[in-house]
Design an enzyme around this catalytic site. Structure first.
Site, PDB file in Angstrom:
ATOM      1  N   HIS A  58      30.790  11.365 -31.791  1.00  0.00           N
ATOM      2  CA  HIS A  58      29.950  11.893 -30.795  1.00  0.00           C
ATOM      3  C   HIS A  58      28.995  13.129 -31.330  1.00  0.00           C
ATOM      4  O   HIS A  58      29.763  14.353 -31.204  1.00  0.00           O
ATOM      5  CB  HIS A  58      30.962  12.275 -29.478  1.00  0.00           C
ATOM      6  CG  HIS A  58      30.198  12.733 -28.328  1.00  0.00           C
ATOM      7  ND1 HIS A  58      30.679  12.838 -26.957  1.00  0.00           N
ATOM      8  CD2 HIS A  58      29.119  13.539 -28.191  1.00  0.00           C
ATOM      9  CE1 HIS A  58      29.744  13.494 -26.206  1.00  0.00           C
ATOM     10  NE2 HIS A  58      28.699  13.739 -26.744  1.00  0.00           N
ATOM     11  N   ARG A  62      19.503  15.568 -32.689  1.00  0.00           N
ATOM     12  CA  ARG A  62      18.556  16.223 -32.195  1.00  0.00           C
ATOM     13  C   ARG A  62      17.120  15.837 -32.687  1.00  0.00           C
ATOM     14  O   ARG A  62      16.023  16.325 -32.364  1.00  0.00           O
ATOM     15  CB  ARG A  62      18.443  17.883 -32.282  1.00  0.00           C
ATOM     16  CG  ARG A  62      19.678  18.422 -31.693  1.00  0.00           C
ATOM     17  CD  ARG A  62      19.724  18.452 -30.204  1.00  0.00           C
ATOM     18  NE  ARG A  62      20.704  19.364 -29.553  1.00  0.00           N
ATOM     19  CZ  ARG A  62      21.469  19.046 -28.506  1.00  0.00           C
ATOM     20  NH1 ARG A  62      21.032  18.143 -27.936  1.00  0.00           N
ATOM     21  NH2 ARG A  62      22.206  20.204 -28.153  1.00  0.00           N
ATOM     22  N   HIS A 176      29.658  10.142 -20.110  1.00  0.00           N
ATOM     23  CA  HIS A 176      29.970  11.614 -19.933  1.00  0.00           C
ATOM     24  C   HIS A 176      30.275  11.694 -18.262  1.00  0.00           C
ATOM     25  O   HIS A 176      29.387  11.500 -17.434  1.00  0.00           O
ATOM     26  CB  HIS A 176      28.605  12.522 -20.001  1.00  0.00           C
ATOM     27  CG  HIS A 176      28.511  13.823 -19.711  1.00  0.00           C
ATOM     28  ND1 HIS A 176      28.308  14.824 -20.793  1.00  0.00           N
ATOM     29  CD2 HIS A 176      29.044  14.443 -18.703  1.00  0.00           C
ATOM     30  CE1 HIS A 176      28.213  16.103 -20.138  1.00  0.00           C
ATOM     31  NE2 HIS A 176      28.745  15.817 -18.738  1.00  0.00           N
ATOM     32  N   HIS A 223      34.811  13.429 -24.067  1.00  0.00           N
ATOM     33  CA  HIS A 223      35.027  14.902 -24.057  1.00  0.00           C
ATOM     34  C   HIS A 223      35.979  15.198 -22.555  1.00  0.00           C
ATOM     35  O   HIS A 223      35.624  15.981 -21.815  1.00  0.00           O
ATOM     36  CB  HIS A 223      33.956  15.960 -24.233  1.00  0.00           C
ATOM     37  CG  HIS A 223      32.689  15.400 -23.495  1.00  0.00           C
ATOM     38  ND1 HIS A 223      32.650  15.082 -22.141  1.00  0.00           N
ATOM     39  CD2 HIS A 223      31.489  15.120 -23.961  1.00  0.00           C
ATOM     40  CE1 HIS A 223      31.411  14.472 -21.847  1.00  0.00           C
ATOM     41  NE2 HIS A 223      30.665  14.835 -23.017  1.00  0.00           N
ATOM     42  N   ASP A 290      31.171  16.528 -30.375  1.00  0.00           N
ATOM     43  CA  ASP A 290      30.220  16.677 -29.297  1.00  0.00           C
ATOM     44  C   ASP A 290      29.232  17.521 -30.071  1.00  0.00           C
ATOM     45  O   ASP A 290      28.912  18.736 -29.287  1.00  0.00           O
ATOM     46  CB  ASP A 290      30.651  16.937 -27.995  1.00  0.00           C
ATOM     47  CG  ASP A 290      29.576  16.942 -27.049  1.00  0.00           C
ATOM     48  OD1 ASP A 290      28.536  16.500 -27.393  1.00  0.00           O
ATOM     49  OD2 ASP A 290      29.956  17.328 -25.800  1.00  0.00           O
ATOM     50  N   HIS A 294      22.041  24.176 -30.528  1.00  0.00           N
ATOM     51  CA  HIS A 294      20.829  25.052 -29.978  1.00  0.00           C
ATOM     52  C   HIS A 294      20.713  26.254 -30.957  1.00  0.00           C
ATOM     53  O   HIS A 294      21.724  26.774 -31.330  1.00  0.00           O
ATOM     54  CB  HIS A 294      21.094  25.476 -28.604  1.00  0.00           C
ATOM     55  CG  HIS A 294      21.521  24.294 -27.688  1.00  0.00           C
ATOM     56  ND1 HIS A 294      20.201  23.587 -27.082  1.00  0.00           N
ATOM     57  CD2 HIS A 294      22.635  24.064 -27.011  1.00  0.00           C
ATOM     58  CE1 HIS A 294      20.843  22.556 -26.262  1.00  0.00           C
ATOM     59  NE2 HIS A 294      22.128  22.731 -26.128  1.00  0.00           N
TER      60      HIS A 294
HETATM   61 ZN   LIG Z   1      27.329  15.142 -26.065  1.00  0.00          ZN
END
Ligand SMILES: [Zn+2]
Length: 425
Positions: A58, A62, A176, A223, A290, A294
């Protein structure tokens, strides 16, 4: 002429045990395991551990569209640094990976830039070509709650046909699970507010609904974070599940501010402890990061505007190895969840030191602990929510028999391959 191209020697994790032996590799695959093997190129790591490299099932690399945060080159180098040689990338890029052409475009980018092998998820939305996507994708991803990018959450009623179509492909449906209809939309000023807007009930409701709606699918819950979700999952025998290091190592009391803003949220200490305890007791098929980078600038926005997500592909295995050294987790349990099970669930020939498997290996010295420092990480975003935590980074990393990392330095140049194309027909 030697028997094999490459030999890696050490205390190898074979069949659930550590034994001093040699791994013979030809054409990138493990072809022999024996006490000694004669090879063209021999790497002798003495008594250091040789483990299957991790698969991170996971990640968000980007690319395309948000490459100021990360891209396949920087993200895969970060992966290698953390002992991950295969990443499964999520579809909420720009454009979203919801068409065959977008999937092929992303595959081209990853093939030319990634240093690790990869698989690509296709996003489930109303009207997408599930059969066409299934040929190219490692699995499908459904968002039941809003997230980064343009891939919106759709009510289950609008994607019933698509979920049925996923079931007939036999590919995994990764979900999700946050119930958008239960999410509060109040202004957020802190991690407490973020948690109030996405409380435990959002997760448990979504998990119940998707288990019901996706009967017949190979369903995988991403998650898991709320303690009330655990008993639901333990009753759902044919549903696989995943936990992230941040949900069992961090909670809202860590005072991370916007840097701890992630979906599903960091919850109460009791939830975090419940995740860790469940993990120790054998829950969860997969530990995945995950990885959702950023930039620090973006994370420095006011709380309400700061984007959700944190990096993790580079720190997952190092954190886990330290937990093994301190006897909080068993080595077999870690290898099971970051190597063997992700390989089995997604149908990869990876995750085991066994004849026929890809020679993806990490070399580890459990005595060589260090501290995680954001400025020493190779992810483009340059920060970590695990700052200062103890970790054990691999000494060497091999992708299909080629040494790609030595400590913090990249030593190989080979490019990663799409795991879907790598499968025998
Ligand atoms: Zn994710």
């Amino acid at each position: 002429m030697s028997e094999v191209d490459v030999v890696v020697q050490g205390r190898c994790f074979v069949g659930g045990n550590l034994e001093l032996c040699a791994i013979g590799i030809s054409g990138g695959r493990i072809v022999r395991i024996a006490k000694t093997i004669d090879g063209d190129k021999v790497f002798d790591f003495g008594t250091k551990l040789v483990l299957p490299a991790a698969i991170d099932a996971h990640v968000h690399m980007r690319e395309p569209g948000m490459t100021h945060k990360e891209d396949f080159a920087s993200g895969s180098l970060a992966a290698l640094h953390g002992g991950v040689t295969c990443v499964l990338d999520m579809p909420n890029t720009r454009p979203s990976t919801t068409t065959v052409s977008a999937l092929k475009e992303k595959k081209g980018l990853a093939s030319s830039r990634s240093l690790v092998d990869f698989g690509l998820f296709a996003g489930v939305q109303p009207g997408v070509d599930i059969a066409g996507l299934a040929i190219e994708a490692v699995g499908f991803k459904l968002y039941m709650g809003g997230t980064t990018g343009d891939l919106l959450a759709h009510p289950l009623g609008t994607v019933r046909r698509e979920i049925e179509a996923v079931a007939s492909t036999r590919k995994v449906l990764a979900v999700h699970a946050e119930d958008e209809s239960l999410r509060n939309k109040g202004v957020e000023d802190s991690l407490d507010d973020h948690l109030k807007n996405r409380n435990n009930g959002c997760e448990t409701s979504a998990v119940r609904k998707i288990i019901d709606a996706a009967a017949g699918c190979r369903l995988h819950i991403c998650h898991v974070s709320a303690k009330e979700t655990l008993p639901i999952l333990s009753k759902a025998a044919d549903v696989s599940s995943e936990v992230t290091p941040h949900h069992f190592l961090l909670d809202r009391t860590n005072r991370l501010g916007t840097y701890g803003k992630v979906n599903p949220p960091l919850r109460r200490r009791e939830d975090r402890q419940a995740m860790f305890q469940a993990l120790k007791e054998g829950a969860f098929d997969v530990i995945a990061s995950d990885h959702a980078p950023h930039t620090a600038d973006e994370k420095s926005e006011d709380f309400d505007y700061a984007p959700c997500g944190m990096p993790g592909v580079e720190t997952m295995l190092p954190l886990l190895l330290h937990l093994v050294r301190d006897r909080h987790l068993a080595l077999t349990s870690v290898v099971r969840r970051v190597c063997e099970r992700p390989g089995e669930i997604y149908g990869l020939r990876k995750g085991r030191i066994e004849v026929g498997y890809d020679a993806d290996l990490v070399v580890v010295d459990l005595m060589a602990g260090s501290e995680i420092k954001g400025d020493r990480l190779l992810t483009k975003c340059g920060w970590t929510a695990f700052e200062g935590m103890p970790a054990i980074f691999p000494r060497a990393v091999f992708v299909r028999g080629e040494q790609m990392m030595e400590g913090d330095s990249q030593v190989g140049e080979s490019k990663g391959r799409d795991v879907v194309e790598g499968q025998p027909s």
